[in-house]
Design an enzyme around this catalytic site. Structure first.
Site, short mmCIF file in Angstrom:
data_model
loop_
_atom_site.label_atom_id
_atom_site.label_comp_id
_atom_site.label_asym_id
_atom_site.label_seq_id
_atom_site.Cartn_x
_atom_site.Cartn_y
_atom_site.Cartn_z
CB CYS A 1 -19.11 -71.96 -18.19
SG CYS A 1 -20.18 -70.73 -17.43
CB CYS A 2 -14.92 -72.23 -14.89
SG CYS A 2 -16.04 -72.72 -13.58
CB CYS B 1 -21.94 -69.74 -10.31
SG CYS B 1 -20.57 -68.71 -10.85
CB CYS C 1 -22.12 -74.52 -10.66
SG CYS C 1 -22.23 -74.28 -12.43
CB CYS D 1 -13.61 -72.36 -10.71
SG CYS D 1 -12.37 -71.40 -9.85
#
Ligand code: SF4
Length: 246
Positions: free
Chosen positions: A114-115, A198, A201, A231
């Protein structure tokens, strides 16, 4: 050691934050340097220092689509207060994102992936498009064990320099200078968020925890997982494009 890195560290590595920024933005990497900022809890300090050197320095924000609304409001607030004229909102590639994370839930199961699609790839793309040779970061050595040996000038595996003007600053120094400059706090700081990324998270920290303990806290519970702490945008070993069949 790389000869360019060695030269930069010899001539500039000992400088404190403001003169280091002046040398890097005003001379050494003029027109080829930007800052990546999370506009999180402590970001305004470095942005304020940069604004004193050149308000047109490119400021890159990774607009992952998962931020707190308070962060997006804070960007406008800081931009206006400091007079920053080149704040860039870096978006994920729509096609990649649609392939990799069609439901927007990847942070729950594969946060590194995702990162990568929301942060690493957009930054790599922006660095290439802008022909940047160096990136300024607000990382500090006191923040986590992984950052404890960081230097003010580093060379990343992507071939770009990382300039970390606050690397050797203590938490107390950051707090005092933030106050001296009368900078506005991120609205979530008063709610216990001392490192802000985010929304899915990030959680507020508890008494005695280090300031980044609230980042990716859910990953500590993942099967076979080690808690995620970065990240990946500055990590050595982060592939330019992972082999994920995308
Ligand atoms: S911080 Fe979380 S939501 Fe944001 S890009 Fe990384 S895994 Fe995804």
């Amino acid at each position: 050691m790389n000869s360019s890195l060695s030269r930069l560290q010899t001539y500039f590595g000992h400088l404190d934050a403001q003169p280091l920024l002046q040398a890097m933005i005003g001379d050494e990497f003029a027109g080829k340097i930007g800052i990546v900022s999370s506009f999180g809890a402590g970001s305004a300090l470095l942005l304020s220092m940069i604004s004193e050197v050149n308000k047109a320095t490119p400021v890159m924000f990774l607009e992952t689509g998962k931020h707190f609304p308070e962060t997006l409001e804070y960007i406008e607030n800081i931009k206006n207060k400091l007079g920053l004229t080149d704040v860039r909102m870096l978006q994920p590639d729509a096609k990649l994102l649609g392939n990799v994370d069609p439901k927007g839930e990847l942070w729950q199961t594969q946060p590194n992936r995702c990162c990568w699609v929301r942060k690493v790839e957009p930054l790599q793309r922006a660095m290439k498009e802008g022909d940047f040779q160096a990136l300024i970061t607000g990382r500090k050595s006191y923040q986590t064990a992984q950052r404890s040996d960081m230097q003010t000038i580093e060379l990343n595996e992507d071939g770009k320099f990382r300039i970390n003007p606050l690397a050797l600053w203590t938490k107390e120094m950051v707090k005092a200078e933030f106050k001296r400059r009368d900078l506005p706090e991120h609205p979530l700081v008063s709610k216990g968020y001392l490192s802000i990324g985010c929304a899915p998270c990030t959680r507020p920290i508890k008494e005695g925890e280090d300031e980044r303990a609230g980042r990716w806290a859910h990953t500590a519970e993942m099967p076979g997982g080690e808690k995620k702490v970065e990240c990946g945008i500055h990590l050595e070993g982060m592939p330019v494009r992972p082999d994920w069949n995308i």
